[in-house]
Design a protein around this motif. Structure first.
Motif, PDB file in Angstrom:
ATOM      1  N   ILE A 269       0.867  -1.175   0.000  1.00  0.00           N
ATOM      2  CA  ILE A 269       0.000   0.000   0.000  1.00  0.00           C
ATOM      3  C   ILE A 269       0.906   1.229   0.000  1.00  0.00           C
ATOM      4  CG2 ILE A 269      -1.597   1.388   1.405  1.00  0.00           C
ATOM      5  CD1 ILE A 269      -3.004  -0.889   0.136  1.00  0.00           C
ATOM      6  N   PHE A 270       0.654   2.173  -0.904  1.00  0.00           N
ATOM      7  CA  PHE A 270       1.446   3.395  -0.998  1.00  0.00           C
ATOM      8  C   PHE A 270       0.590   4.598  -0.615  1.00  0.00           C
ATOM      9  CE2 PHE A 270       3.384   0.395  -3.927  1.00  0.00           C
ATOM     10  CZ  PHE A 270       4.718   0.482  -3.571  1.00  0.00           C
ATOM     11  N   VAL A 271       1.209   5.559   0.052  1.00  0.00           N
ATOM     12  CA  VAL A 271       0.524   6.785   0.453  1.00  0.00           C
ATOM     13  C   VAL A 271       1.431   7.965   0.114  1.00  0.00           C
ATOM     14  CG1 VAL A 271      -0.566   8.050   2.352  1.00  0.00           C
ATOM     15  CG2 VAL A 271      -0.626   5.544   2.332  1.00  0.00           C
ATOM     16  N   VAL A 272       0.834   9.000  -0.463  1.00  0.00           N
ATOM     17  CA  VAL A 272       1.553  10.231  -0.783  1.00  0.00           C
ATOM     18  C   VAL A 272       1.491  11.160   0.426  1.00  0.00           C
ATOM     19  CG1 VAL A 272       1.597  12.254  -2.291  1.00  0.00           C
ATOM     20  CG2 VAL A 272       0.997  10.014  -3.236  1.00  0.00           C
ATOM     21  N   GLU A 273       2.634  11.660   0.841  1.00  0.00           N
ATOM     22  CA  GLU A 273       2.772  12.604   1.956  1.00  0.00           C
ATOM     23  C   GLU A 273       1.980  12.184   3.194  1.00  0.00           C
ATOM     24  OE1 GLU A 273       2.024  16.631   0.703  1.00  0.00           O
ATOM     25  OE2 GLU A 273       3.950  16.762  -0.326  1.00  0.00           O
ATOM     26  N   PRO A 274       2.184  10.959   3.693  1.00  0.00           N
ATOM     27  CA  PRO A 274       1.501  10.573   4.930  1.00  0.00           C
ATOM     28  C   PRO A 274       2.121  11.283   6.134  1.00  0.00           C
ATOM     29  CG  PRO A 274       3.108   8.916   4.376  1.00  0.00           C
ATOM     30  CD  PRO A 274       3.111   9.918   3.236  1.00  0.00           C
TER      31      PRO A 274
ATOM     32  N   PRO B 105       7.076  12.091   4.931  1.00  0.00           N
ATOM     33  CA  PRO B 105       7.855  11.758   3.727  1.00  0.00           C
ATOM     34  C   PRO B 105       7.031  12.049   2.470  1.00  0.00           C
ATOM     35  CG  PRO B 105       6.969   9.769   4.712  1.00  0.00           C
ATOM     36  CD  PRO B 105       6.615  10.898   5.646  1.00  0.00           C
ATOM     37  N   ASP B 106       7.704  12.176   1.353  1.00  0.00           N
ATOM     38  CA  ASP B 106       6.984  12.417   0.099  1.00  0.00           C
ATOM     39  C   ASP B 106       6.162  11.202  -0.312  1.00  0.00           C
ATOM     40  OD1 ASP B 106       7.857  15.172  -0.966  1.00  0.00           O
ATOM     41  OD2 ASP B 106       9.691  14.252  -0.230  1.00  0.00           O
ATOM     42  N   LEU B 107       6.703  10.012  -0.129  1.00  0.00           N
ATOM     43  CA  LEU B 107       5.999   8.762  -0.418  1.00  0.00           C
ATOM     44  C   LEU B 107       6.362   7.756   0.660  1.00  0.00           C
ATOM     45  CD1 LEU B 107       6.845   8.416  -4.230  1.00  0.00           C
ATOM     46  CD2 LEU B 107       4.560   8.774  -3.319  1.00  0.00           C
ATOM     47  N   ALA B 108       5.425   6.876   0.961  1.00  0.00           N
ATOM     48  CA  ALA B 108       5.716   5.792   1.900  1.00  0.00           C
ATOM     49  C   ALA B 108       4.948   4.559   1.459  1.00  0.00           C
ATOM     50  CB  ALA B 108       5.333   6.178   3.327  1.00  0.00           C
TER      51      ALA B 108
ATOM     52  N   GLU C  31      12.095  10.234   0.132  1.00  0.00           N
ATOM     53  CA  GLU C  31      12.149  11.678   0.290  1.00  0.00           C
ATOM     54  C   GLU C  31      12.634  12.274  -1.024  1.00  0.00           C
ATOM     55  OE1 GLU C  31      10.965  13.361   2.635  1.00  0.00           O
ATOM     56  OE2 GLU C  31      11.074  12.203   4.491  1.00  0.00           O
ATOM     57  N   VAL C  32      11.911  13.289  -1.507  1.00  0.00           N
ATOM     58  CA  VAL C  32      12.280  13.984  -2.731  1.00  0.00           C
ATOM     59  C   VAL C  32      12.925  15.301  -2.317  1.00  0.00           C
ATOM     60  CG1 VAL C  32      11.495  14.878  -4.948  1.00  0.00           C
ATOM     61  CG2 VAL C  32      10.354  12.892  -3.938  1.00  0.00           C
TER      62      VAL C  32
ATOM     63  N   LYS D  60      15.926  13.229   9.604  1.00  0.00           N
ATOM     64  CA  LYS D  60      14.860  12.316   9.184  1.00  0.00           C
ATOM     65  C   LYS D  60      15.417  10.937   8.849  1.00  0.00           C
ATOM     66  CE  LYS D  60      11.238  13.920   6.896  1.00  0.00           C
ATOM     67  NZ  LYS D  60      10.404  14.617   5.889  1.00  0.00           N
ATOM     68  N   ARG D  61      16.600  10.867   8.285  1.00  0.00           N
ATOM     69  CA  ARG D  61      17.241   9.552   8.055  1.00  0.00           C
ATOM     70  C   ARG D  61      17.426   8.814   9.378  1.00  0.00           C
ATOM     71  NH1 ARG D  61      21.625   8.591   3.805  1.00  0.00           N
ATOM     72  NH2 ARG D  61      22.877   8.264   5.648  1.00  0.00           N
TER      73      ARG D  61
END
Length: 199
Positions: free
Chosen positions: A67-72, A83-86, A111-112, A125-126
């Motif tokens: 399952i992918f989520v944009v900016e969760p 993050p930008d994508l997770a 992360e973008v 964040k890393r």
């Protein structure tokens, strides 16, 4: 980039940030930054599209199961990061939360990088993702057209690949398929639109 340092930030502080800004709480500090620039947004959307068909829906020869989520909005202890994508493996995320955030760390984040976020993406964040046990981290820089992929080894990130320009990408945890990094910069080879004769 806006930073509030006078005291430890609270979730109420984060909720008070105007909706046109992204807000995070990193090591007790409220950090806000503007929404992404167009090249950033296009690259993130294209990467999500390349991954969703094979890994969320099981199409194009992919295994599905994600399952992918944009900016969760992720709540990791006292940290709140976006993050930008997770992505989560379905067996770890059997249903979506009722809240407007996730407290289950994802299996993969991307992360973008942008000028306002790169220091945080490559710095605290890393560390936050590693401490939470996120297994895979991708860092994508649309300005230099470079993707770096990392796997968590103990408490440290191990660089597993560096891809640039229009190279083909096959990297964990999504190495079951290959996609072109050039998909993420669709205007590089685009011809300028011809002027319209319409009034």
């Amino acid at each position: 980039m806006s930073i509030t340092r006078n005291r430890s930030a609270t979730y109420a502080d984060l909720q008070a940030v105007p909706p046109h800004r992204v807000a995070e709480i990193i090591d007790g500090v409220l950090v806000t930054h503007p929404r992404p620039a167009p090249k950033h947004g296009v690259a993130a959307a294209a990467l999500g599209a390349d991954l969703m068909a094979p890994f969320q829906w099981g199409r194009s020869g992919g295994p599905g199961g994600w399952i992918f989520v944009v900016e969760p909005e992720l709540h990791i202890g006292n940290q709140v990061v976006v993050p930008d994508l997770a992505g989560w493996r379905r067996e770890r995320l059997p249903r979506l939360p009722d809240e407007a955030y996730f407290d289950l760390p994802p299996d993969w984040v991307c992360e973008v990088a942008s000028p306002s976020t790169e220091a945080y993406d490559r710095g605290p964040k890393r560390r936050i993702y590693a401490e939470a046990g996120v297994a895979f981290l991708w860092l994508l820089d649309p300005r230099s057209e470079v993707l770096e992929t990392f796997s968590l080894a103990g408490e440290r990130w191990l660089l597993t690949g560096t891809f640039a320009g229009r190279e083909d990408v096959a990297a964990p945890p999504f190495d079951a398929i290959t996609f072109s990094l050039g998909d993420l910069w669709p205007f590089d080879d685009a011809e300028p639109a011809a002027p319209s004769d319409a009034p």
